[in-house]
Design a protein around this motif. Sequence first.
Motif, PDB file in Angstrom:
ATOM      1  N   MET A  57       8.928   8.021   5.869  1.00 35.27           N
ATOM      2  CA  MET A  57       8.816   8.304   4.435  1.00 35.27           C
ATOM      3  C   MET A  57       8.196   9.677   4.238  1.00 35.27           C
ATOM      4  O   MET A  57       7.299  10.067   4.990  1.00 35.27           O
ATOM      5  CB  MET A  57       7.989   7.229   3.736  1.00 35.27           C
ATOM      6  CG  MET A  57       8.690   5.885   3.719  1.00 35.27           C
ATOM      7  SD  MET A  57       7.822   4.650   2.738  1.00 35.27           S
ATOM      8  CE  MET A  57       6.505   4.220   3.858  1.00 35.27           C
ATOM      9  N   PHE A  58       8.680  10.386   3.220  1.00 35.38           N
ATOM     10  CA  PHE A  58       8.176  11.720   2.920  1.00 35.38           C
ATOM     11  C   PHE A  58       7.710  11.811   1.478  1.00 35.38           C
ATOM     12  O   PHE A  58       8.324  11.244   0.572  1.00 35.38           O
ATOM     13  CB  PHE A  58       9.279  12.781   3.089  1.00 35.38           C
ATOM     14  CG  PHE A  58       9.744  12.988   4.498  1.00 35.38           C
ATOM     15  CD1 PHE A  58       8.847  13.190   5.536  1.00 35.38           C
ATOM     16  CD2 PHE A  58      11.095  13.011   4.794  1.00 35.38           C
ATOM     17  CE1 PHE A  58       9.285  13.400   6.836  1.00 35.38           C
ATOM     18  CE2 PHE A  58      11.544  13.226   6.082  1.00 35.38           C
ATOM     19  CZ  PHE A  58      10.638  13.423   7.105  1.00 35.38           C
ATOM     20  N   SER A  59       6.627  12.565   1.292  1.00 34.74           N
ATOM     21  CA  SER A  59       6.267  13.079  -0.033  1.00 34.74           C
ATOM     22  C   SER A  59       6.369  14.593   0.104  1.00 34.74           C
ATOM     23  O   SER A  59       6.099  15.158   1.167  1.00 34.74           O
ATOM     24  CB  SER A  59       4.864  12.642  -0.447  1.00 34.74           C
ATOM     25  OG  SER A  59       3.875  13.229   0.360  1.00 34.74           O
ATOM     26  N   PHE A  60       6.785  15.230  -0.963  1.00 40.15           N
ATOM     27  CA  PHE A  60       7.073  16.659  -0.905  1.00 40.15           C
ATOM     28  C   PHE A  60       6.026  17.487  -1.629  1.00 40.15           C
ATOM     29  O   PHE A  60       5.416  17.042  -2.603  1.00 40.15           O
ATOM     30  CB  PHE A  60       8.463  16.927  -1.490  1.00 40.15           C
ATOM     31  CG  PHE A  60       9.550  16.316  -0.660  1.00 40.15           C
ATOM     32  CD1 PHE A  60       9.999  16.945   0.487  1.00 40.15           C
ATOM     33  CD2 PHE A  60      10.084  15.081  -0.991  1.00 40.15           C
ATOM     34  CE1 PHE A  60      10.976  16.376   1.275  1.00 40.15           C
ATOM     35  CE2 PHE A  60      11.065  14.500  -0.205  1.00 40.15           C
ATOM     36  CZ  PHE A  60      11.516  15.151   0.923  1.00 40.15           C
ATOM     37  N   PHE A 102       5.076   8.956  -2.022  1.00 40.68           N
ATOM     38  CA  PHE A 102       6.235   8.967  -1.130  1.00 40.68           C
ATOM     39  C   PHE A 102       7.478   8.657  -1.952  1.00 40.68           C
ATOM     40  O   PHE A 102       7.527   7.647  -2.653  1.00 40.68           O
ATOM     41  CB  PHE A 102       6.070   7.950   0.002  1.00 40.68           C
ATOM     42  CG  PHE A 102       5.004   8.338   0.978  1.00 40.68           C
ATOM     43  CD1 PHE A 102       5.271   9.252   1.986  1.00 40.68           C
ATOM     44  CD2 PHE A 102       3.729   7.818   0.877  1.00 40.68           C
ATOM     45  CE1 PHE A 102       4.288   9.636   2.882  1.00 40.68           C
ATOM     46  CE2 PHE A 102       2.738   8.187   1.768  1.00 40.68           C
ATOM     47  CZ  PHE A 102       3.012   9.099   2.772  1.00 40.68           C
ATOM     48  N   THR A 103       8.464   9.527  -1.863  1.00 45.69           N
ATOM     49  CA  THR A 103       9.661   9.390  -2.698  1.00 45.69           C
ATOM     50  C   THR A 103      10.925   9.087  -1.908  1.00 45.69           C
ATOM     51  O   THR A 103      11.851   8.505  -2.447  1.00 45.69           O
ATOM     52  CB  THR A 103       9.902  10.676  -3.502  1.00 45.69           C
ATOM     53  OG1 THR A 103      10.024  11.784  -2.587  1.00 45.69           O
ATOM     54  CG2 THR A 103       8.767  10.934  -4.487  1.00 45.69           C
ATOM     55  N   GLN A 138       4.768  17.351   2.166  1.00 50.22           N
ATOM     56  CA  GLN A 138       3.321  17.234   1.950  1.00 50.22           C
ATOM     57  C   GLN A 138       2.725  16.238   2.939  1.00 50.22           C
ATOM     58  O   GLN A 138       1.727  16.508   3.580  1.00 50.22           O
ATOM     59  CB  GLN A 138       3.048  16.770   0.516  1.00 50.22           C
ATOM     60  CG  GLN A 138       1.582  16.619   0.169  1.00 50.22           C
ATOM     61  CD  GLN A 138       0.878  17.952   0.067  1.00 50.22           C
ATOM     62  OE1 GLN A 138       1.463  18.932  -0.385  1.00 50.22           O
ATOM     63  NE2 GLN A 138      -0.356  18.002   0.488  1.00 50.22           N
ATOM     64  N   ARG A 139       3.358  15.054   3.015  1.00 52.31           N
ATOM     65  CA  ARG A 139       2.893  14.001   3.911  1.00 52.31           C
ATOM     66  C   ARG A 139       4.098  13.245   4.456  1.00 52.31           C
ATOM     67  O   ARG A 139       5.122  13.132   3.789  1.00 52.31           O
ATOM     68  CB  ARG A 139       1.992  12.996   3.176  1.00 52.31           C
ATOM     69  CG  ARG A 139       0.684  13.594   2.716  1.00 52.31           C
ATOM     70  CD  ARG A 139      -0.258  12.569   2.113  1.00 52.31           C
ATOM     71  NE  ARG A 139       0.403  11.826   1.044  1.00 52.31           N
ATOM     72  CZ  ARG A 139       0.131  10.557   0.748  1.00 52.31           C
ATOM     73  NH1 ARG A 139      -0.766   9.884   1.433  1.00 52.31           N
ATOM     74  NH2 ARG A 139       0.748   9.952  -0.228  1.00 52.31           N
ATOM     75  N   ALA A 140       3.929  12.718   5.645  1.00 50.33           N
ATOM     76  CA  ALA A 140       4.939  11.866   6.264  1.00 50.33           C
ATOM     77  C   ALA A 140       4.253  10.586   6.734  1.00 50.33           C
ATOM     78  O   ALA A 140       3.101  10.613   7.158  1.00 50.33           O
ATOM     79  CB  ALA A 140       5.606  12.569   7.428  1.00 50.33           C
ATOM     80  N   LEU A 141       4.978   9.498   6.644  1.00 50.68           N
ATOM     81  CA  LEU A 141       4.498   8.204   7.121  1.00 50.68           C
ATOM     82  C   LEU A 141       5.599   7.623   8.004  1.00 50.68           C
ATOM     83  O   LEU A 141       6.766   7.609   7.611  1.00 50.68           O
ATOM     84  CB  LEU A 141       4.223   7.271   5.939  1.00 50.68           C
ATOM     85  CG  LEU A 141       3.801   5.848   6.256  1.00 50.68           C
ATOM     86  CD1 LEU A 141       2.428   5.836   6.915  1.00 50.68           C
ATOM     87  CD2 LEU A 141       3.783   5.009   4.991  1.00 50.68           C
ATOM     88  N   VAL A 142       5.229   7.192   9.199  1.00 52.71           N
ATOM     89  CA  VAL A 142       6.202   6.634  10.141  1.00 52.71           C
ATOM     90  C   VAL A 142       5.704   5.268  10.604  1.00 52.71           C
ATOM     91  O   VAL A 142       4.541   5.131  10.999  1.00 52.71           O
ATOM     92  CB  VAL A 142       6.406   7.563  11.359  1.00 52.71           C
ATOM     93  CG1 VAL A 142       7.379   6.941  12.352  1.00 52.71           C
ATOM     94  CG2 VAL A 142       6.885   8.937  10.912  1.00 52.71           C
TER      95      VAL A 142
END
Length: 107
Positions: free
Chosen positions: A15-18, A62-63, A97-101
């Motif tokens: 997941m990414f937030s930009f 997260f978008t 901005q952030r990544a979640l794996v």
Amino acid sequence: MTAATATAALRHIVMFSFKEGTTPERIDALVAGLGGLRHAIPQIAGYEWGTNVSPENMNDGFTHCFTLTFTSAEDRDAYLVHPAHQAFVGTLGDCVQRALVVDYWVQ
């Protein structure tokens, strides 16, 4: 073989937030780049993605969510170090901005 590996479906969720100011065109390029990995890395058994549509407002910024499926931990590990994946990861710094794996075996 354990019960977890008997299902032969290992999900790799990203997941990414930009960053503020990231253009829609840049996001589209990132989505296309990640999607293109399925053609470059044969260990990817499945791929899908989408944007958050939850009404719960719990996405914490997260978008975009991407799901890659692998049939073994070894296939996932080969993907992680594959030159095409590494090149893609190198493009994220200017807009993510952030990544979640999260990885999990399908139950």
